[in-house]
Write a protein that holds these residues in place. Structure first.
Motif, PDB file in Angstrom:
ATOM      1  N   ASP A  51      15.217  -0.578   5.037  1.00 17.47           N
ATOM      2  CA  ASP A  51      16.468   0.173   4.902  1.00 17.47           C
ATOM      3  C   ASP A  51      16.437   1.098   3.689  1.00 17.47           C
ATOM      4  N   MET A  52      15.629   0.736   2.683  1.00 22.44           N
ATOM      5  CA  MET A  52      15.511   1.556   1.474  1.00 22.44           C
ATOM      6  C   MET A  52      14.483   2.680   1.653  1.00 22.44           C
ATOM      7  N   GLY A  53      13.790   2.692   2.798  1.00 22.72           N
ATOM      8  CA  GLY A  53      12.840   3.765   3.075  1.00 22.72           C
ATOM      9  C   GLY A  53      11.390   3.426   2.789  1.00 22.72           C
ATOM     10  N   TYR A  54      11.087   2.176   2.490  1.00 16.88           N
ATOM     11  CA  TYR A  54       9.694   1.768   2.262  1.00 16.88           C
ATOM     12  C   TYR A  54       9.038   1.462   3.602  1.00 16.88           C
ATOM     13  N   GLU A  55       8.015   2.225   3.921  1.00 20.81           N
ATOM     14  CA  GLU A  55       7.337   2.102   5.206  1.00 20.81           C
ATOM     15  C   GLU A  55       6.488   0.826   5.250  1.00 20.81           C
ATOM     16  N   LYS A  56       6.516   0.156   6.389  1.00 23.63           N
ATOM     17  CA  LYS A  56       5.665  -1.019   6.588  1.00 23.63           C
ATOM     18  C   LYS A  56       4.321  -0.556   7.118  1.00 23.63           C
ATOM     19  N   HIS A  57       3.245  -0.967   6.467  1.00 20.24           N
ATOM     20  CA  HIS A  57       1.890  -0.597   6.879  1.00 20.24           C
ATOM     21  C   HIS A  57       1.233  -1.757   7.610  1.00 20.24           C
ATOM     22  N   ASN A  58       0.091  -1.478   8.220  1.00 20.63           N
ATOM     23  CA  ASN A  58      -0.645  -2.505   8.946  1.00 20.63           C
ATOM     24  C   ASN A  58      -2.116  -2.396   8.578  1.00 20.63           C
ATOM     25  N   GLU A  59      -2.504  -3.100   7.549  1.00 16.57           N
ATOM     26  CA  GLU A  59      -3.901  -3.138   7.112  1.00 16.57           C
ATOM     27  C   GLU A  59      -4.334  -4.597   7.091  1.00 16.57           C
ATOM     28  N   ASP A  60      -5.617  -4.847   7.360  1.00 16.53           N
ATOM     29  CA  ASP A  60      -6.119  -6.210   7.268  1.00 16.53           C
ATOM     30  C   ASP A  60      -7.503  -6.206   6.635  1.00 16.53           C
ATOM     31  N   PHE A  61      -8.026  -7.408   6.399  1.00 12.32           N
ATOM     32  CA  PHE A  61      -9.323  -7.501   5.739  1.00 12.32           C
ATOM     33  C   PHE A  61     -10.443  -6.937   6.607  1.00 12.32           C
ATOM     34  N   GLY A  62     -10.262  -6.970   7.922  1.00 11.65           N
ATOM     35  CA  GLY A  62     -11.267  -6.369   8.802  1.00 11.65           C
ATOM     36  C   GLY A  62     -11.398  -4.882   8.550  1.00 11.65           C
ATOM     37  N   GLN A  63     -10.261  -4.202   8.407  1.00  5.96           N
ATOM     38  CA  GLN A  63     -10.297  -2.774   8.104  1.00  5.96           C
ATOM     39  C   GLN A  63     -10.911  -2.530   6.720  1.00  5.96           C
ATOM     40  N   THR A  64     -10.604  -3.406   5.777  1.00  6.02           N
ATOM     41  CA  THR A  64     -11.155  -3.253   4.429  1.00  6.02           C
ATOM     42  C   THR A  64     -12.666  -3.439   4.449  1.00  6.02           C
ATOM     43  N   PHE A  65     -13.139  -4.471   5.152  1.00  4.72           N
ATOM     44  CA  PHE A  65     -14.595  -4.664   5.256  1.00  4.72           C
ATOM     45  C   PHE A  65     -15.248  -3.471   5.930  1.00  4.72           C
ATOM     46  N   GLY A  66     -14.613  -2.948   6.962  1.00  5.16           N
ATOM     47  CA  GLY A  66     -15.142  -1.761   7.628  1.00  5.16           C
ATOM     48  C   GLY A  66     -15.176  -0.560   6.700  1.00  5.16           C
ATOM     49  N   TRP A  67     -14.147  -0.415   5.890  1.00  9.80           N
ATOM     50  CA  TRP A  67     -14.087   0.701   4.935  1.00  9.80           C
ATOM     51  C   TRP A  67     -15.255   0.615   3.957  1.00  9.80           C
ATOM     52  N   TRP A  68     -15.627  -0.612   3.601  1.00  9.41           N
ATOM     53  CA  TRP A  68     -16.742  -0.825   2.684  1.00  9.41           C
ATOM     54  C   TRP A  68     -18.087  -0.874   3.404  1.00  9.41           C
ATOM     55  N   GLY A  69     -18.110  -0.760   4.730  1.00 10.08           N
ATOM     56  CA  GLY A  69     -19.358  -0.661   5.485  1.00 10.08           C
ATOM     57  C   GLY A  69     -20.018  -1.976   5.823  1.00 10.08           C
ATOM     58  N   SER A  70     -19.240  -3.047   5.976  1.00 14.45           N
ATOM     59  CA  SER A  70     -19.840  -4.348   6.276  1.00 14.45           C
ATOM     60  C   SER A  70     -20.313  -4.422   7.722  1.00 14.45           C
ATOM     61  N   THR A  71     -21.128  -5.409   7.987  1.00 14.36           N
ATOM     62  CA  THR A  71     -21.593  -5.700   9.344  1.00 14.36           C
ATOM     63  C   THR A  71     -21.201  -7.128   9.683  1.00 14.36           C
ATOM     64  N   CYS A  72     -21.408  -7.496  10.922  1.00 14.58           N
ATOM     65  CA  CYS A  72     -21.002  -8.826  11.370  1.00 14.58           C
ATOM     66  C   CYS A  72     -22.120  -9.452  12.196  1.00 14.58           C
ATOM     67  N   THR A  73     -22.073 -10.771  12.345  1.00 16.97           N
ATOM     68  CA  THR A  73     -23.094 -11.493  13.102  1.00 16.97           C
ATOM     69  C   THR A  73     -22.464 -12.143  14.333  1.00 16.97           C
TER      70      THR A  73
END
Length: 157
Positions: free
Chosen positions: A115-137
């Protein structure tokens, strides 16, 4: 018309068929199938009846407060992920949401930050790992289910 319906039925059933041969790309397929069957039964026998009862017994306003409370906790971690991804303005906004919702919104039960105008975002650790270039097994995929490589780390970590 009957032939067309029969052909469609055969095609649909063939799409569901699986072979006894294991896929060499998924060494954990037998385990995955057992876990799926177990989870499906738990969902049918326990989770769905509990969810239906909760929806019928608890008023909308209370359910909204519960959802907001847990969303407020999630906003803190969304802020952490925004900072780790270099999105400092979004991270500050997320932590401002937490501060306002925790104090004015009574521990996050009420979402006053929106109500005060602060937008709700949707970020998670998967996106953060991807941003840092991680891989998965593949072992992470088996634990988490059908997801992207980066989300496998973020959601399971």
């Amino acid at each position: 018309m009957l032939r067309l319906a029969l052909a469609a039925l055969v095609a649909a059933l063939a799409g569901c068929a699986s072979t006894a041969d294991r896929d060499p790309r998924d060494p954990l397929e037998p385990l995955n199938r057992r876990v799926y069957r177990f989870n499906d039964k738990v969902d049918q026998v326990i989770a769905q009846p509990v969810a239906r009862t909760y929806r019928k017994a608890v008023p909308d306003e209370v359910r909204s407060g519960v959802r907001n409370f847990f969303g407020n906790i999630g906003d803190f971690f969304i802020g952490v992920n925004n900072f780790l991804q270099g999105k400092f303005e979004d991270g500050v906004g997320d932590w401002a949401r937490v501060a306002f919702n925790t104090t004015i919104g009574i521990l996050g039960i009420f979402d006053v930050a929106s109500d005060m105008g602060y937008e709700k975002h949707n970020e998670d650790f998967g996106q953060t790992f991807g941003w840092w270039g991680s891989t998965c097994t593949p072992t992470r995929w088996a634990k988490c289910g059908p997801i992207t490589r980066n989300t496998a780390f973020g959601d399971c970590a």
